[in-house]
Every structure is written in structure tokens, then in C-alpha cells.
Design a protein around this motif. Sequence first.
Motif, mmCIF file in Angstrom:
data_model
loop_
_atom_site.group_PDB
_atom_site.id
_atom_site.type_symbol
_atom_site.label_atom_id
_atom_site.label_comp_id
_atom_site.label_asym_id
_atom_site.label_seq_id
_atom_site.Cartn_x
_atom_site.Cartn_y
_atom_site.Cartn_z
ATOM 1 N N ILE A 68 9.014 9.450 -65.693
ATOM 2 C CA ILE A 68 9.972 10.552 -65.633
ATOM 3 C C ILE A 68 11.334 9.987 -65.227
ATOM 4 N N ALA A 69 12.370 10.310 -65.970
ATOM 5 C CA ALA A 69 13.721 9.817 -65.686
ATOM 6 C C ALA A 69 14.261 10.453 -64.403
ATOM 7 N N ASP A 70 15.125 9.724 -63.709
ATOM 8 C CA ASP A 70 15.752 10.246 -62.497
ATOM 9 C C ASP A 70 16.508 11.545 -62.757
ATOM 10 N N LYS A 101 6.865 11.531 -74.821
ATOM 11 C CA LYS A 101 6.557 10.106 -74.649
ATOM 12 C C LYS A 101 7.780 9.215 -74.818
ATOM 13 N N ASP A 102 8.734 9.633 -75.652
ATOM 14 C CA ASP A 102 9.936 8.816 -75.862
ATOM 15 C C ASP A 102 11.024 9.084 -74.815
ATOM 16 N N GLY A 103 10.723 9.948 -73.829
ATOM 17 C CA GLY A 103 11.682 10.250 -72.772
ATOM 18 C C GLY A 103 12.545 11.472 -73.042
ATOM 19 N N SER A 104 12.537 11.952 -74.274
ATOM 20 C CA SER A 104 13.300 13.162 -74.572
ATOM 21 C C SER A 104 12.573 14.366 -73.976
ATOM 22 N N THR A 105 13.280 15.500 -73.905
ATOM 23 C CA THR A 105 12.679 16.689 -73.331
ATOM 24 C C THR A 105 12.898 17.899 -74.221
ATOM 25 N N GLU A 143 0.994 15.895 -76.764
ATOM 26 C CA GLU A 143 1.353 14.475 -76.713
ATOM 27 C C GLU A 143 2.633 14.387 -75.901
ATOM 28 N N ALA A 144 2.510 14.142 -74.611
ATOM 29 C CA ALA A 144 3.676 14.151 -73.737
ATOM 30 C C ALA A 144 3.386 13.350 -72.478
ATOM 31 N N THR A 145 4.462 13.002 -71.789
ATOM 32 C CA THR A 145 4.341 12.350 -70.494
ATOM 33 C C THR A 145 3.973 13.368 -69.432
ATOM 34 N N GLY A 146 4.569 14.583 -69.513
ATOM 35 C CA GLY A 146 4.245 15.620 -68.546
ATOM 36 C C GLY A 146 5.304 16.698 -68.488
ATOM 37 N N LEU A 147 5.363 17.372 -67.341
ATOM 38 C CA LEU A 147 6.282 18.485 -67.116
ATOM 39 C C LEU A 147 7.205 18.176 -65.953
ATOM 40 N N ALA A 148 8.415 18.745 -65.999
ATOM 41 C CA ALA A 148 9.374 18.535 -64.914
ATOM 42 C C ALA A 148 10.211 19.793 -64.699
ATOM 43 N N VAL A 149 10.485 20.059 -63.430
ATOM 44 C CA VAL A 149 11.489 21.042 -63.031
ATOM 45 C C VAL A 149 12.520 20.256 -62.232
ATOM 46 N N PRO A 150 13.610 19.857 -62.876
ATOM 47 C CA PRO A 150 14.624 19.063 -62.171
ATOM 48 C C PRO A 150 15.232 19.819 -60.999
ATOM 49 N N GLY A 151 15.577 19.073 -59.965
ATOM 50 C CA GLY A 151 16.195 19.671 -58.789
ATOM 51 C C GLY A 151 15.196 20.481 -57.998
#
Length: 147
Positions: free
Chosen positions: A70-72, A136-140, A105-113
Amino acid sequence: MSLPFVSRALLPFLAALPLFATAAQPVVEVYKTASCGCCKQWIKHLEENGFSVKAQDVANPGDYRAKFGIADAHGSCHSARVAGYAIEGHVPASDIKRMLATRPEATGLAVPGMPMGSPGMEGAHSDPYEVLLVKKDGSTGVYKRYR
């Protein structure tokens, strides 16, 4: 009136069917700092929604965010892993369950902040926020919007 033997023999099995329908969710491994209260509230939210949680206090949850892909820019105060997926931040349990049911097919889920009104961040008001599907490629892409 007596039930036939076969019906009496099946009663315990039939009574247990609802238990099979609500099979236990996989364990969520959470990496957080020891002093973060909202992380503890998010864990409570997961447990109230059927998840078992194994929480570990760590010096820097961001290390786990990076390890999980997951990107910063999508970071929050805690990182988690469940069934091979990364979970970053205050993701609602219902979205985690949907992801586990559909297995994208994904890395996962994120709620930024740390948006007010998200699980673990309840308060006097709620801000709109998005749950992101991290590919998987880092896009969302937007997985779900909360208003």
C-alpha cells in the motif's frame, strides 16, 4: 403426536444450519501503535462484526503498509492483513466482508487518513470518505463512497 424417527434424527442438524450459514470470518492481523485509541475502536468494530483480530503493537505501522503493497499516499494509522489482502486504515467491516466474498484481483482496501465518521473515528460529525480498492499495479478505484 410423535415425529417419525428420521425427522427426530434430523432435528439437531436442521437446528444447526443457521450456524453453518454464518461461518466465522478469517483472522485479521492488525499492526498499530500501542497508544492509538482509534485503532482499538476499529478493532472493536471488526470484532462486533464477526471477525477475530490479532493485534500487534509496533513502532511504525507504515513499515507494514509498505510490506503489504500500500502506497504512503493511501496510509492511515494502522495496517492489517486478512486472507492475503491488505487493509489500510478505517475500512468498514462490511466492505472487508464483500471483498472476501468476491475475491477481486487486488492488493486490498484502503481508507486514507482518518476521516471522521469512519469505523473507529465516530464522533459529533461524519465527513464523506471513500474506500479505495488498491489494485496489484498500485492504482486505485473507488470501492464504496460514504456520505
